[in-house]
Design an enzyme around this catalytic site. Structure first.
Site, PDB file in Angstrom:
ATOM      1  CE  LYS A 212      -3.606   2.430   2.528  1.00  0.00           C
ATOM      2  NZ  LYS A 212      -4.499   2.451   3.699  1.00  0.00           N
ATOM      3  CE  LYS A 264      -6.223   1.996  -0.530  1.00  0.00           C
ATOM      4  NZ  LYS A 264      -6.662   2.167   0.810  1.00  0.00           N
TER       5      LYS A 264
HETATM    6  C1  PBG Z   1      -7.040   3.480   5.539  1.00  0.00           C
HETATM    7  C2  PBG Z   1      -7.523   3.429   4.149  1.00  0.00           C
HETATM    8  C3  PBG Z   1      -7.445   4.434   3.194  1.00  0.00           C
HETATM    9  C4  PBG Z   1      -8.053   3.935   2.058  1.00  0.00           C
HETATM   10  C5  PBG Z   1      -8.503   2.662   2.336  1.00  0.00           C
HETATM   11  N1  PBG Z   1      -8.153   2.353   3.635  1.00  0.00           N
HETATM   12  C6  PBG Z   1      -6.930   5.805   3.305  1.00  0.00           C
HETATM   13  C7  PBG Z   1      -5.501   6.041   3.489  1.00  0.00           C
HETATM   14  O1  PBG Z   1      -4.694   5.141   3.626  1.00  0.00           O
HETATM   15  O2  PBG Z   1      -5.148   7.225   3.531  1.00  0.00           O
HETATM   16  C8  PBG Z   1      -8.177   4.675   0.769  1.00  0.00           C
HETATM   17  C9  PBG Z   1      -9.184   4.144  -0.173  1.00  0.00           C
HETATM   18  C10 PBG Z   1      -9.481   5.020  -1.320  1.00  0.00           C
HETATM   19  O3  PBG Z   1      -8.800   6.027  -1.590  1.00  0.00           O
HETATM   20  O4  PBG Z   1     -10.451   4.705  -2.020  1.00  0.00           O
HETATM   21  N2  PBG Z   1      -8.059   3.172   6.452  1.00  0.00           N
END
Ligand code: PBG
Length: 342
Positions: A212, A264
């Site tokens: 991520k 992601k």
């Molecule tokens: C963290 C989380 C995020 C997203 C999913 N889980 C935000 C981040 O890491 O800042 C982002 C998902 C998206 O942008 O659609 N809980």
């Protein structure tokens, strides 16, 4: 026609250079293209991220995610029912509490909004959908970071992981089939697995957000969960230039017991996704994030791109790169689209 003066200087195709291989033969008709398609997207491999917010009676549309809503515990049930009827694989729930504090304690309160949402959805659809929950604190902390802070304001890895474990157990208790740690703390998967097992939830699976990245494409999501973060997540989420590191993070999560791994964002990280798909012995998910959705919707709203074709192409590309599962805000609509295309 050689007598056409515009053709002056144009020679016919040399006899010896006529193509022996003609890939275009397999593109001649829609039926032909459909028959030889290497990648097909099935509704069952789509998962819908959805938001449940405390203290609202009716859905509130998210400005930067047109067509997506913050849901009440009632309307989230209707959405889940719709998702089940569309034949998609699952739903991934995010909670927006009314009261946030510095450790995000609403996250593991069984009466907290996310756990209430999980229970509501489980009541509505039972086992017809895989019910997954986001196991992370950024929606629950008043500072908006994904974990507890040290006195000097850094995100504290080792005091955060036990909070995730408590959160995961509460989600399992509320009725989640799957938990999804997205906070990028080191060692989080091992501790969550161990804690779930000790509490008797050996059958609750873990979808690890393994690779991520600290992405600017999460922008609209922060609006969606009313996240108050100032600054960024660069000390815990991965640095976008790093490809090998995505593999390293994934292998660590697999060793710690992840049941699924995730990359992601999706579209701009297809190289990482392809690397991960090559080595993973468990299903690989990819998250088409809020910014990917918002960009395409905005361009389509301006009439600059063909919305339906772009949605289909983006999801097909993610699956082509190696995703077994795609988290997408278009899950319900895309399921209908792909079914019509068949
Ligand atoms: C963290 C989380 C995020 C997203 C999913 N889980 C935000 C981040 O890491 O800042 C982002 C998902 C998206 O942008 O659609 N809980």
């Amino acid at each position: 026609d050689a007598s056409d003066p515009r053709m002056a200087g144009v020679k016919p195709l040399p006899e010896g250079l006529r193509p022996v291989s003609r890939p275009r033969r397999l593109r001649t008709t829609p039926a032909m293209r459909r028959m030889v398609a290497e990648t097909r997207v099935a509704p069952a491999q789509l998962m819908l991220p959805a938001f449940v917010k405390e203290g609202i009676d009716s859905p509130v549309e998210i400005t930067s995610l047109p067509g997506q809503f913050q849901h009440s515990t009632e309307s989230i049930k209707e959405l889940a029912t719709q998702a089940a009827e569309a034949g998609i694989g699952g739903i991934d729930l995010f909670g927006i509490p009314e009261h946030k504090d510095e450790i995000g304690s609403q996250a593991w309160d069984l009466k907290g909004i996310l756990n209430a949402g999980i229970s509501a959805v489980r009541e509505a659809v039972g086992d017809d959908l895989v019910i997954c929950a986001d196991t992370c604190l950024d929606e629950f902390t008043d500072h908006g970071h994904c974990g507890a802070l040290t006195p000097d304001g850094r995100v504290d890895n080792d005091s955060t992981v036990p909070l995730y474990a408590a959160m995961a157990v509460s989600q399992a208790r509320a009725g989640a089939h799957m938990v999804s740690p997205s906070g990028m703390m080191d060692g989080q998967i091992a501790v969550i697995r161990d804690t779930l097992d000790r509490e008797g939830f050996t059958d609750v699976s873990i979808m690890a957000y393994s690779a991520k990245y600290a992405s600017a494409f999460f922008g609209p999501f922060r609006d969606a969960v009313n996240c108050s973060l100032k600054g960024d997540r660069k000390t815990y989420q991965q640095d976008p230039p790093n490809r090998r590191e995505g593999l390293r993070e994934t292998l660590l999560d697999l060793a710690e017991g992840a049941d699924l791994v995730m990359v992601k964002p999706a579209s701009h990280y297809l190289d990482v996704l392809s690397d991960v798909a090559e080595v993973s012995q468990v299903p690989v998910a990819a998250y088409q994030v809020s910014g990917e959705y918002a960009m395409l919707e905005a361009a389509a709203a301006n009439g600059w791109i063909d919305r339906r074709r772009c949605i289909g192409e983006s999801l097909t590309s993610i699956v082509r790169a190696g995703a077994d599962l795609v988290l997408t805000y278009w899950a319900i609509e895309a399921a209908q689209m792909f079914r019509e295309d068949l």
